[in-house]
Write a protein that holds these residues in place. Structure first.
Motif, mmCIF file in Angstrom:
data_model
loop_
_atom_site.group_PDB
_atom_site.id
_atom_site.type_symbol
_atom_site.label_atom_id
_atom_site.label_comp_id
_atom_site.label_asym_id
_atom_site.label_seq_id
_atom_site.Cartn_x
_atom_site.Cartn_y
_atom_site.Cartn_z
ATOM 1 N N ARG A 12 0.813 -1.238 0.000
ATOM 2 C CA ARG A 12 0.000 0.000 0.000
ATOM 3 C C ARG A 12 0.836 1.274 0.000
ATOM 4 N N GLY A 13 2.030 1.249 0.568
ATOM 5 C CA GLY A 13 2.920 2.400 0.446
ATOM 6 C C GLY A 13 2.606 3.561 1.371
ATOM 7 N N SER A 14 2.110 3.290 2.576
ATOM 8 C CA SER A 14 1.848 4.426 3.466
ATOM 9 C C SER A 14 3.157 5.045 3.971
ATOM 10 N N ASN A 15 4.188 4.225 4.164
ATOM 11 C CA ASN A 15 5.500 4.811 4.527
ATOM 12 C C ASN A 15 6.093 5.583 3.357
ATOM 13 N N GLY A 88 8.162 -1.801 3.363
ATOM 14 C CA GLY A 88 7.197 -2.864 3.086
ATOM 15 C C GLY A 88 7.555 -3.631 1.828
ATOM 16 N N ILE A 108 12.578 -0.155 7.203
ATOM 17 C CA ILE A 108 11.755 0.050 8.403
ATOM 18 C C ILE A 108 11.085 -1.264 8.773
ATOM 19 N N HIS A 109 11.071 -1.527 10.074
ATOM 20 C CA HIS A 109 10.474 -2.772 10.580
ATOM 21 C C HIS A 109 9.538 -2.411 11.731
ATOM 22 N N PRO A 110 8.331 -3.041 11.764
ATOM 23 C CA PRO A 110 7.336 -2.611 12.768
ATOM 24 C C PRO A 110 7.469 -3.276 14.132
ATOM 25 N N GLU A 174 5.677 4.859 12.680
ATOM 26 C CA GLU A 174 6.563 4.618 11.530
ATOM 27 C C GLU A 174 6.613 5.848 10.615
HETATM 28 C C1 GRF Z 1 5.073 -1.410 7.539
HETATM 29 O O1 GRF Z 1 4.517 -1.789 8.762
HETATM 30 C C2 GRF Z 1 6.556 -1.663 7.516
HETATM 31 O O2 GRF Z 1 7.181 -1.470 8.748
HETATM 32 C C3 GRF Z 1 6.606 -3.130 7.158
HETATM 33 O O3 GRF Z 1 5.594 -3.292 6.206
HETATM 34 C C4 GRF Z 1 4.578 -2.302 6.396
HETATM 35 C C5 GRF Z 1 4.459 -1.558 5.110
HETATM 36 O O4 GRF Z 1 3.381 -0.674 5.119
HETATM 37 N N1 GRF Z 1 7.923 -3.504 6.724
HETATM 38 P P1 GRF Z 1 3.230 0.427 3.985
HETATM 39 O O5 GRF Z 1 3.245 -0.310 2.644
HETATM 40 O O6 GRF Z 1 4.362 1.389 4.105
HETATM 41 O O7 GRF Z 1 1.898 1.064 4.228
#
Ligand code: GRF
Length: 201
Positions: A12-15, A88, A108-110, A174
């Motif tokens: 989805r690419g929210s980060n 992600g 990034i890791h949650p 994040e």
């Molecule tokens: C995030 O929780 C990230 O930490 C993990 O995958 C998810 C990706 O989310 N590695 P998004 O695609 O950035 O919304």
């Protein structure tokens, strides 16, 4: 000159969106110049397009790991990318690829690494019964989710949390942490030296 940065996604690419928004500020030291997804239908591709950022699909389907990584590497080089942010991105890289970009590739890791590596992170956190979770941005090394830590933020785990409520709380953290960590790397304030991160003000 702002540091030319690529973001690798699978979903989805929210980060990615958080990084795009941070990079819209004129004083942000990095510029997002390329988005690569291994999944053709990734929602993040539309976010890149909406922001006018070149977006490329490099499918992993049927490709040996090294060949897929070579295709990613070629796309990064063609765009003169200096820093790679994984957000992600659901493929494990070959050791050769990570070594090539080491010190210039972050993820990034949650969770609060080194705890709860891998997938189904929030399930792992809830099953363990810990009271605090969070997120980590780290330099990538060949071992999964094992690289030296650039920045972390924590959030509480509440008694009635579900995967959905916890992941939403972590995701909000994040979105603040990733731009902060990218800024540190792009400004040379967090540098990988061997197995450690060296910080300077
Ligand atoms: C995030 O929780 C990230 O930490 C993990 O995958 C998810 C990706 O989310 N590695 P998004 O695609 O950035 O919304």
């Amino acid at each position: 000159m702002r540091v030319r940065t690529a973001v690798l996604i699978s979903g989805r690419g929210s980060n990615l969106q958080a990084l795009i928004e941070a990079a819209a500020a004129p004083d942000f030291p990095a510029e997002i110049v390329l988005v690569i997804s291994n999944m053709p239908g990734a929602g993040g591709l539309e976010k890149a397009q909406a922001a006018g950022i070149p977006a490329k699909v490099v499918s992993h389907k049927g490709l040996p790991r090294e060949v897929f990584d070579d295709a990613i590497d070629a796309a990064l080089r063609e765009a003169n990318v200096q820093i790679v942010c994984e957000a992600g991105f659901m493929r494990i890289h070959s050791e050769a690829f990570v070594r090539k970009w080491q010190g210039r590739i972050i993820n990034i890791h949650p969770s609060l690494l080194p705890d709860f590596k891998g997938t189904h992170v929030h399930e792992q956190v809830l099953a363990a019964g810990v009271k605090t979770s969070g997120c980590t941005v780290h330099f990538m090394v060949p071992d999964l989710d094992a690289g030296p830590i650039i920045a972390q933020d924590n959030v509480p785990v509440l008694p009635d949390d579900t995967v959905d409520t916890l992941s939403a709380r972590v995701l909000e953290a994040e979105h603040k942490l990733y731009p902060k960590a990218l800024r540190m790397v792009a400004e040379g304030k967090a540098k990988l030296l061997g197995e450690r991160v060296i910080f300077r003000d």
